[in-house]
Write a protein that holds these residues in place. Structure first.
Motif, short mmCIF file in Angstrom:
data_model
loop_
_atom_site.label_atom_id
_atom_site.label_comp_id
_atom_site.label_asym_id
_atom_site.label_seq_id
_atom_site.Cartn_x
_atom_site.Cartn_y
_atom_site.Cartn_z
N GLN A 114 0.60 -1.21 0.33
CA GLN A 114 -0.12 0.00 -0.18
C GLN A 114 1.04 1.43 0.11
O GLN A 114 0.23 2.53 -0.25
CB GLN A 114 -0.80 -0.79 1.22
CG GLN A 114 -2.08 -1.83 1.27
CD GLN A 114 -2.84 -1.22 0.78
OE1 GLN A 114 -3.37 0.08 -0.89
NE2 GLN A 114 -3.25 -2.67 -0.19
N ALA A 115 2.01 0.89 -0.31
CA ALA A 115 2.60 2.46 0.24
C ALA A 115 3.08 2.57 -1.28
O ALA A 115 2.53 2.10 -2.02
CB ALA A 115 4.17 2.02 0.18
N ARG A 116 3.11 4.42 -1.30
CA ARG A 116 3.05 4.71 -1.93
C ARG A 116 4.16 5.85 -2.12
O ARG A 116 4.70 6.30 -1.44
CB ARG A 116 2.41 5.78 -2.55
CG ARG A 116 0.74 4.84 -2.83
CD ARG A 116 -0.72 5.64 -2.40
NE ARG A 116 -1.57 4.47 -2.58
CZ ARG A 116 -3.19 5.14 -3.70
NH1 ARG A 116 -2.27 5.86 -4.62
NH2 ARG A 116 -3.85 4.18 -3.15
N ILE A 117 4.81 6.42 -3.81
CA ILE A 117 5.79 7.38 -4.14
C ILE A 117 5.15 8.62 -4.69
O ILE A 117 4.53 8.49 -5.80
CB ILE A 117 7.00 7.39 -4.91
CG1 ILE A 117 7.49 5.28 -4.30
CG2 ILE A 117 7.95 8.01 -5.15
CD1 ILE A 117 8.30 4.71 -5.26
N PHE A 118 5.83 10.09 -3.94
CA PHE A 118 4.86 10.76 -4.72
C PHE A 118 6.05 12.04 -4.84
O PHE A 118 7.62 12.03 -4.19
CB PHE A 118 4.32 11.97 -3.29
CG PHE A 118 3.38 11.25 -3.45
CD1 PHE A 118 1.80 11.35 -4.11
CD2 PHE A 118 3.11 10.61 -2.31
CE1 PHE A 118 0.46 10.81 -3.53
CE2 PHE A 118 2.68 9.43 -1.36
CZ PHE A 118 0.92 9.84 -2.59
N CYS A 119 6.38 12.64 -6.15
CA CYS A 119 8.18 13.28 -6.54
C CYS A 119 7.55 14.58 -7.35
O CYS A 119 6.17 14.64 -8.07
CB CYS A 119 9.02 12.64 -6.58
SG CYS A 119 8.87 12.09 -8.95
N ARG A 120 8.01 15.26 -6.98
CA ARG A 120 7.62 16.55 -8.41
C ARG A 120 8.62 17.06 -9.25
O ARG A 120 7.90 17.24 -10.32
CB ARG A 120 8.29 17.85 -7.03
CG ARG A 120 8.04 19.20 -8.31
CD ARG A 120 6.87 19.96 -7.72
NE ARG A 120 6.35 19.95 -6.19
CZ ARG A 120 6.89 20.77 -5.84
NH1 ARG A 120 7.35 21.95 -6.14
NH2 ARG A 120 6.25 21.13 -4.38
N MET A 121 9.23 16.08 -9.60
CA MET A 121 9.86 15.54 -11.16
C MET A 121 10.66 14.03 -10.84
O MET A 121 11.43 13.84 -10.32
CB MET A 121 10.89 16.69 -11.14
CG MET A 121 10.82 16.20 -13.03
SD MET A 121 12.59 17.76 -13.52
CE MET A 121 13.69 16.51 -13.25
N LEU A 122 9.96 13.66 -11.70
CA LEU A 122 10.10 12.30 -11.99
C LEU A 122 11.34 11.67 -13.32
O LEU A 122 11.07 12.18 -14.23
CB LEU A 122 9.16 10.86 -12.18
CG LEU A 122 9.74 9.97 -12.94
CD1 LEU A 122 10.50 9.16 -11.45
CD2 LEU A 122 8.37 8.96 -13.42
#
Length: 246
Positions: free
Chosen positions: A197-205
């Motif tokens: 259920q973990a997630r990754i968020f980033c401003r620029m991939l």
């Protein structure tokens, strides 16, 4: 196959350059028993990620010693923990000869200024007699300075929040989610103990590798995604990593 087929000018292969995420294991001491024990502890942090991990085995910091060097046994220790050695990095004659005997490619010694990877969090203080049990969920770990190449940041038991750029060669690990409010060019591994259920968020991939609960994509796959270079949200749908624009 006819002679006409052999004379067909159409190419049957292409040579392409690629920036792949390869783990480097830099050996400091010729001690297989200690290596076996310490690898067990390291793999325990991220058991899914270490399955069939491509590896460069760096021997260029080892010094000649009285203890006999056994490259075959060293490869077996790495393989037992899921590390698949593709090549070695070496300069000593005995290491080069051992690699040649096993038909293993040899890379030149590194000239880069390297820094050792650390487990992430600072060591815990000495245990007291009546120390209370640690909570199952730990507070979010917040990083406010740039994460440079060669650094590893780990958030055990919780989320990792990074407020600065992540350089190529850097590595972020978290048992929970990973948030990067800046360009992310290194590796990000969320849910490393199996939390799907973990997630990754980033401003620029712009990552070299992303992974959730052991499912991963490398830079070669990510560059083909239409959201490359965008602000994204990454999550698992079954066994598939979904990348959507924020």
């Amino acid at each position: 196959m006819s002679q006409a087929d052999l004379l067909d000018p159409a190419p049957v292969f292409q040579l392409k350059g690629s920036m792949l995420a390869i783990t480097v294991l830099e050996l400091a001491h010729n001690d297989l028993a200690r290596l076996d024990h310490q690898l067990s502890e390291k793999v325990a942090q991220a058991p899914n990620f270490f399955q069939n991990t491509p590896l460069v085995l760096a021997l260029d910091k080892l010094q000649p010693g009285a203890q006999q060097f056994d490259l075959r046994a060293l490869l077996a220790v790495c393989r037992r923990h899921g590390l698949r050695t593709l090549a070695i990095r070496a300069s000593l004659a005995e290491h080069l000869a051992a690699a040649q005997a096993l038909d293993l490619p040899v890379l030149p010694p590194s000239s880069a200024r390297e820094r050792p990877l650390t487990p992430g969090a600072a060591p815990a203080p000495a245990k007291k007699a009546e120390k209370p049990a640690e909570p199952a969920v730990r507070p979010t770990r917040v990083v406010t300075t740039p994460v440079r190449g060669g650094q590893q940041i780990y958030a055990p038991g919780g989320d990792l929040l990074v407020l600065a750029p992540v350089s190529a060669g850097a590595e972020l690990l978290a048992d929970g989610n990973i948030h990067v409010y800046a360009p992310m060019r290194g590796r990000a591994l969320a849910g490393i103990k199996g939390n799907s259920q973990a997630r990754i968020f980033c401003r620029m991939l712009a990552a070299e590798l992303i992974s959730i609960a052991g499912r991963y994509k490398v830079a070669e796959d990510l560059r083909r995604d239409p959201n490359w270079g965008e602000a994204v949200h990454i999550h698992l749908a079954g066994d598939v990593l979904n990348i959507t624009r924020l």
